[in-house]
Scaffold this active site. Structure first.
Site, PDB file in Angstrom:
ATOM      1  N   CYS A 170       0.812  -1.434   0.107  1.00 16.60           N
ATOM      2  CA  CYS A 170       0.191   0.272  -0.293  1.00 16.60           C
ATOM      3  C   CYS A 170       0.891   0.790  -0.156  1.00 16.60           C
ATOM      4  CB  CYS A 170      -0.983   0.106   0.702  1.00 16.60           C
ATOM      5  SG  CYS A 170      -0.241  -0.301   2.922  1.00 16.60           S
ATOM      6  N   HIS A 213      19.067  -0.004  -0.711  1.00 12.10           N
ATOM      7  CA  HIS A 213      17.308  -0.119  -0.698  1.00 12.10           C
ATOM      8  C   HIS A 213      16.338  -1.560   0.080  1.00 12.10           C
ATOM      9  CE1 HIS A 213      13.725   1.994  -0.964  1.00 12.10           C
ATOM     10  NE2 HIS A 213      13.467   1.433  -2.173  1.00 12.10           N
TER      11      HIS A 213
END
Lengths: 336, 331
Positions: A50, A98
């Protein structure tokens, strides 16, 4: 062979942009296959939650592939070229770093949250099943999961609840253990009560009783939660059997007094009773907390505990980053 | 003759080892829940099948049959070694567990240390049992060591299966205290004498009473854990590693009840066996033992019928155990 990452998250894009790029879980494999079919792309994994959508790719020409992928995505979603401003682009070791940060929960909206680990694992599995991973991404993801586990084991990044609802649930579990044998009463059908009760139900609370001055609202909330509505005049009888009471009425004075609880003690056989008072002004007389088997927490205490957990997690960031850096330095990943 | 000079009534009352040329102190007249268990020759007045007549006693001395079956200090050293190692293992487990808890990490290794300590306790009891030819509950040292074993046994039965791993951290110091007390010079007989002729009721009484102590001690330990957790929850002190690692309130209370039931059951058998074993002498110790049993029975009845707050329940378990220890030590 270059490793690249193209993505957008809650910090770089508003929800109306994020939702355009979101990929439903069952479609993750298919999306990975589409990306792997692009010119120059040899491997692809699509991660979508989300708060983020990220594309991890292995390509012969990193920069060129990034440009082509952006164009393809903009074209496919029918967005203007300016939408690319929301993307972040990373290559080689920066992309690997990352991914490790994402898996460890350091890049999440709620710092240290654990759900992201499972979501990335699911995305990788979908790509693996779709046959779009190879030597570069397989090694990257497997190592990232190892690093993520180490970060969570060796630090306290996931310790402590960071929202009022979760603090209340953690406390309920500290008192009652598994909540499957615990019954909950909601006094006042407000939004905060609903959220807290939902958190308790999600952890297995046995049954919910809802009482409110307006009986209709109690019935609505009870139906929504799969519980039972109780008329406001009857809440004292229910007190005799429940384990947790969540209170958030709009009353200007205390609803639950020491006398109310004293009357119910004998019928309860002096079992532990947990009061969560999230109303302002408070619904529960502080004197209730002086009763031996009663544990009383008001909104200020719960908020303070949540804030302390957030601060504790922030203090862990540097340790987490060091673990990630040192683990990555040992790995010598292909494509980085 | 030297032997005949030494078999005086005063000597027979408890300093048997002295004239055998050993250096240990006289064996104390030990009672469990107020009942004597050390009278291997019936010297404490409980007489009957478990004791020796004066003639038998002198014969035993002359022939050396009353000496340890494991023979002299070699075997004795082995039993003490087992006890010392067991104490060290429990101490290390406890300290490492506390350090883990202080850092906020669950002490997964405590149970391993305690299992190792338990194995050494079994080693100690086996050697002593072999030497005695009976349940090794003949002197205060053996009783304390048996109590440490019983406590560890109940921890291993109750702790890990019920996710009460921290119970080990709280149990280890109690085990260490009992066993260090057993190792104090003079408490544990250095050269255990072989019991000739045992009485099954006496054996049952001693074993069940000490086993019940183990369960009741662990209930007390769970009570202390509850009191710590209750205080932290009441005062909103929720940041410590100890708080994070303590089991939930309800599980602690359930474990406490379970242990109290087991302890009371074993104690009942012990007391009934105490009534059935051959005995003479005063009733003071019996009254004390029954009073202890009544205290626990009252606690269980009130808890079951009327209900009791966790705090009172915990305080009662701790208080009753400490009270019964006093009976054990002084009656």
């Amino acid at each position: 062979m270059d490793l690249i990452c193209l993505g957008l998250n809650h910090r770089t894009a508003p929800v109306e942009v994020r939702e355009r790029f979101a990929v439903m879980t069952p479609k993750l494999g298919e999306a990975s296959r589409e990306l792997a079919a692009l010119d120059g792309v040899t491997e692809a994994v699509v991660v979508s939650t989300c708060n983020r959508t990220e594309f991890y790719l292995a390509a012969d020409q990193g920069r060129e592939t990034l440009r082509l992928t952006e164009e393809a995505l903009i074209l496919e979603h029918g967005l203007p070229a300016e939408a690319t401003h929301h993307f972040y682009r990373m290559e080689k070791s920066e992309a690997a770093l990352h991914l490790c940060r994402v898996v460890s929960g350091l890049d999440s909206m709620m710092l240290g949250e654990t759900e992201i680990f499972g979501q990335v694992k699911q995305a990788y599995q979908a790509a693996l099943d779709a046959g779009t991973t190879g030597g570069v991404l397989n090694r990257l993801f497997q190592r990232a999961f190892g690093v993520g586990k180490k970060v969570r084991t060796d630090t306290q990044i996931q310790e402590g609840a960071t929202s009022v609802g979760n603090v209340a649930v953690d406390l309920a579990e500290k008192i009652f253990g598994h909540l499957k044998n615990s019954e909950v009463m909601i006094l006042g059908a407000g939004e905060m009560s609903r959220l807290t009760a939902q958190a308790l139900v999600s952890r297995g609370a046995k049954s919910i009783f809802v009482t409110n001055r307006s009986y209709d609202r109690a019935v609505d909330l009870a139906n929504e939660m799969g519980g039972r509505a109780v008329r406001f005049d009857d809440w004292q009888h229910v007190l005799e059997k429940v384990d947790v009471v969540i209170s958030s009425t709009g009353a200007p004075h205390a609803i639950v007094t020491r006398e109310h609880v004293e009357k119910a003690r004998r019928a309860r056989k002096y079992r532990p009773l947990f009061f969560i008072d999230i109303a302002v002004p408070r619904d529960i007389d502080p004197a209730v907390g002086e009763i031996e088997e009663v544990y009383l927490y008001d909104i200020d205490t719960l908020e303070q505990l949540a804030e302390e957990a957030r601060v504790r997690r922030k203090r862990q960031i540097e340790d987490c980053e060091q673990i990630i850096q040192s683990e990555l330095a040992k790995l010598n990943l292909p494509g980085t | 003759m030297e032997l005949s000079r030494m078999t005086t009534p005063a000597f027979r009352r408890g300093s048997t080892a002295l004239h055998l040329g050993n250096s240990n102190a006289p064996t104390p007249d030990v009672r469990v829940f107020g009942m004597p268990v050390s009278g291997w020759r019936g010297a404490s007045g409980w007489g009957g099948g478990g004791g020796l007549s004066d003639v038998q006693f002198e014969k035993a001395l002359a022939s050396g049959l009353a000496r340890s079956a494991i023979g002299g200090h070699g075997g004795v050293a082995m039993d003490r070694t087992f006890l010392i190692v067991s104490t060290l293992l429990a101490a290390i487990g406890g300290v490492l567990g506390m350090m883990s808890v202080h850092r906020g990490i669950r002490s997964r290794w405590t149970v391993i240390w305690m299992v190792a300590a338990f194995a050494c306790q079994i080693g100690f009891l086996s050697v002593r049992g072999e030497a005695r030819g009976a349940c090794p509950l003949r002197d205060l040292g053996e009783i304390l060591a048996f109590l440490g074993w019983s406590l560890t046994l109940f921890y291993l039965v109750v702790g890990p299966p019920y996710r009460l791993s921290l119970l080990g951290v709280f149990t280890a110091p109690v085990v260490v205290v009992f066993q260090v007390a057993a190792l104090i010079p003079g408490v544990l007989g250095l050269d255990p004498l072989r019991a000739t002729g045992t009485d099954s009721w006496r054996e049952t009484h001693a074993a069940m009473s000490v086993l019940s102590y183990g369960a009741l001690a662990l209930a007390g330990v769970a009570g202390v854990m509850f009191l710590v957790l209750d205080h932290q929850l009441k005062e909103h002190h929720l940041k410590s590693g100890l708080f994070r690692n303590l089991p939930p309130v309800r599980e602690l209370l359930q474990s406490m009840m379970r242990l109290l039931w087991i302890g009371c059951g074993l104690l009942t058998i012990g007391i009934v066996a105490g009534f059935l074993m051959p005995r003479t002498g005063g009733m003071g110790h019996l009254i004390a033992a029954v009073a202890t049993w009544l205290g626990y029975a009252l606690l269980m009845t009130v808890k079951s019928l009327r209900g009791l707050t966790g705090r009172r329940m915990a305080l009662a378990s701790v208080g009753l155990f400490l009270g019964s220890l006093t009976v054990f030590a002084f009656v």
